[in-house]
Every structure is written in C-alpha cells, then in structure tokens.
Design an enzyme around this catalytic site. Structure first.
Site, mmCIF file in Angstrom:
data_model
loop_
_atom_site.group_PDB
_atom_site.id
_atom_site.type_symbol
_atom_site.label_atom_id
_atom_site.label_comp_id
_atom_site.label_asym_id
_atom_site.label_seq_id
_atom_site.Cartn_x
_atom_site.Cartn_y
_atom_site.Cartn_z
ATOM 1 N N HIS A 170 0.699 -1.765 -49.894
ATOM 2 C CA HIS A 170 0.945 -1.014 -51.368
ATOM 3 C C HIS A 170 0.071 -0.415 -52.251
ATOM 4 C CE1 HIS A 170 4.114 1.906 -53.108
ATOM 5 N NE2 HIS A 170 4.637 0.909 -53.002
ATOM 6 N N ASP A 408 7.911 12.560 -33.858
ATOM 7 C CA ASP A 408 7.914 12.854 -32.823
ATOM 8 C C ASP A 408 7.023 12.408 -31.255
ATOM 9 O OD1 ASP A 408 8.564 13.029 -29.821
ATOM 10 O OD2 ASP A 408 9.713 15.662 -30.132
#
Length: 464
Positions: A170, A408
């Site tokens: 992070h 995808d």
C-alpha cells in the site's frame, strides 16, 4: 472455525520477470521517489483481493496447457509496461526516505500456482467464514529494509474455475492503480497472439500507465511530515526499529463471516428517492452517496447493541485525488493519490428512521469539502490516529468507479471480486456491480449474528 489449515497443493512458485526484447531498450537500474500519499500509507498492511473466474472447461490439462501459459506470458508483458512494479521498496541506511528500486538482473514478481479441492461455488457466492479465503492469498515478501511491491497466486479448482489473488504494497499502489494493472494484464492476455512471442502487445491509450513522479505543487513538506510521524509512532507489537518497512500488525479474527450484497440501479434509485422525500424533495446528491449512507447506517444499526445515544461514530473513506489536484494528475497515474476523509457523528442520529438522511447529508458535506483544496485537507491528517474511547470507526474501501470487473483474461469477466483486506477492523468494501452498469456491490465481514441482522435489514429496507 479457521480454514487456513486446510491443505492446498502448491504446484509451482516462480519468479516472473518483465518481458525484454531488442526493440526497446530499458534501464538496467533506476529508482522512483514516494510522494506524500505513498508515505501516508507506508506502514499499513498490504491490500489483498481475489478475482474469481468460473470456467466450465477448467480441467487440469486445459488449465496447464492453455490458461496458465497465457496468463504467465501476459503477466511478463504487462510488467514490461509497468516496469517499476517489478522492483521493490527499499529504505537504505544512507537514504533519508524509502524509495522504489528496480534492477533488471534480479527483479520481477512472485507467482504462486496452486490447486484446491474446496467448493468453488461456495467460496464465491455464499455467506461463509472469512478465513476460508486465506489459503488463496498471494504471499508478499516483507523485511525491515526491503519489501516487494506485487505478488500473485493462481489457484485452480478443477472442473469449476480458478482464482487470481493479488497482494500489493500500500505504500506504492492504491486501488485505482491495481485496477489499471489488472485490466491491462487481462487486455494483453485476451489479445495475445500465440504465434508471436517476441514483441509485447501495445496497450490501448486508456490503459497506458503514468509513472511521472514530479513533485506535486503544494505538497512540499508533507512527505517528511508523514515520515516523521511514522518514525515517532510507538505501537504495541510493532517493530522496535522505527525505519522498519514491516507493516503494522492487525489481528485477523477467525470467527467472522463474509458476504456480498448487491444494489441494482433500481435499488439505488429507490433509496435516493426515499431520502429525497424525507429531505422534502431536496435531491442534490449523487446516488452513490445514498448507497454509502445506506450501508453505513445499516452497519451502525447492526452494531447498535453496543451503541448508546451519546456515543460517537466515525465514518471514513478514501477519495481519489488525481483529478482534484491543480494541475490534475493523469487518471492513469500509478501510485497512491488518495486522501482520507472522515466525519464524526452522534449515534443518536443514526438509530432514528431518518438516520440515512442524516448520514447522506454529512457525507455530502465532507466530499464537497474536498473542492476547497485536497492538499489543505491532507495537511490536517496524520496516517494513524488513536481513537478516543467510545468512538466506533467504520471505514469503506474501494470505489464503484474503478472498473475492476473489466479484468477479462479471455475466458469471461470475474464472477466475483473479493477485497479480503476488510477482514481486519470494522469496514466494508465498495465496487461496481458485475451484472449491470450503475449497480454497486458491498462486501462485508461481520460476526454471525450481526450478518443475520444486516441481511434482514438489507432485504427489508429495499422492499419498503
């Protein structure tokens, strides 16, 4: 019940380097500085997500001969475009600040490949123990002076589907950055020409990353302010070395359940109209504000057993600052460019019928406040705040605008995306709907009795 001890067959652990060729020369070594928003997140735990892909033709043979080779090769090509993410975060003794370092001789990302015989459908679609996800999370190398930036784990569930889990540091990336990386990786994978292995596919313009680390005007001094805060912070159980890059340890409960709740466009419209009616027709807020307000209010009602009217509740979220800076950064800027926002409210307002109206008003005021200067707000913040006794903190992570479900890889978009990081603390995740444009998904981790109450309130509230 703790599912972390369930057996998992580790098939392969490998190091995936960036793709290289003779058509584009790359630097053998370089470094990038952290900006103020990176340092704000310096010692927070890594962020973890799991992308679930349901696939009928997912036999072990098909997975090993078709899916896995394409995913690995396209990952290498993606790292070619996102080169700094193949490096690591380091804080050398002679360096005032931590920096991102890339060296072509050694760098890349860790990829773990595994197989599981667990019930895939149960994992992605049912209410279940949150710890059931833990075996499928990608490990991230962490030490005092050196931390990996990214790692992945791909787990096959034979004849059912597979998961891709991501773990990212992070201090280097935010959620929008991850979304861009995952969408780029998926774009390259589904457009990969199996007969062409020497030249990486070009990314479309909307996916091209930006690593420009020019100092953000007005942020001077914030980096050292935040860094000095981390250097001076003493927390029980944290590393005694103030320069350590080890994240703050947060306990992970094992008795909590995980579930995903979906808001259709019609649901959101209904909530907005109901709130507007209670406000005497004053509908001036984005519908996403109503979704947040509704979810916050329900979580507070679930927790109401431990709340008294004079208690206070702090709602927190992170806001993307890329377009809010002057001049704005590229929407494809890779790094952290967020600011934390919070609002403190009295519990008595939340437990009334008009609680969602009150919360939506306060959230709207908070978000509008960002228009007066993101950096000015940032100067008022410290990375880690001790909360006074009696104050409940409820955080939301993620956004419905990042397009995570666009990942995808060529076998269909994800069936579900789980933000596993919400296992710790009282927080929930927010993401766009998989099934329809304009819908929103909320991910929750609650105790069993709390989850049952939330589910009842959620269903009843949308039917009223």
């Amino acid at each position: 019940m703790d599912y972390r001890s369930r057996p998992l067959n580790i098939v392969e652990v490998c190091h995936v380097p960036p793709f290289s060729n003779s058509f584009k020369s790359t630097l053998t070594e370089f470094s990038l500085p952290l900006n103020f928003s990176d340092i704000f997140n310096l010692k927070f735990p890594p962020v973890q997500n799991i992308f679930f892909y349901k696939l009928g033709e997912s036999t072990t043979t098909f997975f090993k001969t078709v899916i896995l080779p394409k995913i690995k090769h396209s990952l290498s090509i993606t790292l070619f475009h996102f080169l700094p993410l193949a490096g690591y975060l380091s804080w050398l003794q002679n360096s005032e600040k931590p920096i991102i370092i890339y060296n072509t001789a050694n760098d890349g990302v860790l990829l773990t490949v595994a197989e599981s015989t667990e019930d895939f459908d149960h994992l992605y679609s049912e209410v279940r123990y949150a710890s059931e996800s833990h075996p499928y999370l990608a490990p991230l190398f962490v030490s005092d002076t050196k931390v990996s930036i990214l790692s992945f784990q791909i787990t096959l569930f034979p004849n059912k589907g597979f998961t891709i889990s991501s773990t990212f540091n992070h201090a280097v990336l935010d959620g929008r950055s991850l979304s861009l990386f995952m969408n780029s990786w998926a774009y390259i994978c589904r457009n990969l020409d199996e007969n062409v292995k020497i030249s990486p596919s070009l990314l479309s313009e909307e996916l091209n990353p930006c690593f420009d680390r020019t100092v953000i005007p007005g942020s001077e001094g914030l980096e050292m302010r935040y860094l000095n805060y981390w250097l001076g912070l003493k927390l029980p159980g944290s590393d005694a070395n103030p320069r350590s890059l080890e994240p703050i340890p947060f306990p992970v409960p094992t008795d909590v359940l995980r579930a995903t709740f979906g808001f259709s466009r019609e649901d959101i419209k209904k909530i907005g109209e109901r709130v507007s009616k209670l406000e005497n027709g004053n509908q001036t807020k984005p519908f996403s504000t109503y979704v947040l307000a509704y979810a916050y209010t329900l979580v507070c009602m679930v927790k109401a057993k431990g709340l008294k009217n004079n208690n206070k509740v702090k709602f927190g979220l992170t806001a993307d600052c890329r377009t809010r800076l002057n001049p704005p950064l590229s929407r494809n800027y890779i790094g952290n460019c967020v600011t934390s926002c919070d609002v403190l409210v009295e519990a008595e307002h939340l437990l009334k019928e008009t609680g969602v109206v009150y919360v939506s008003k306060r959230l709207n005021e908070m978000i509008k406040g960002l228009e007066n200067g993101v950096l000015e707000k940032a100067k008022e913040k410290v990375p880690y705040m001790d909360v006074e006794p009696g104050v409940r903190v409820i955080l939301v992570v993620g956004s419905s605008r990042w397009g995570m479900y666009g990942a995808d890889f060529g076998w269909g978009k994800p069936t579900n995306i789980e933000t596993t990081t919400i296992d710790v603390g009282e927080s929930f995740s927010m993401m766009e709907s998989r099934d329809e444009s304009g819908g929103v998904e909320i991910g929750l981790v609650l105790k069993k009795n709390e989850m049952e109450i939330f589910d009842s309130l959620f269903v009843h509230g949308l039917k009223v």
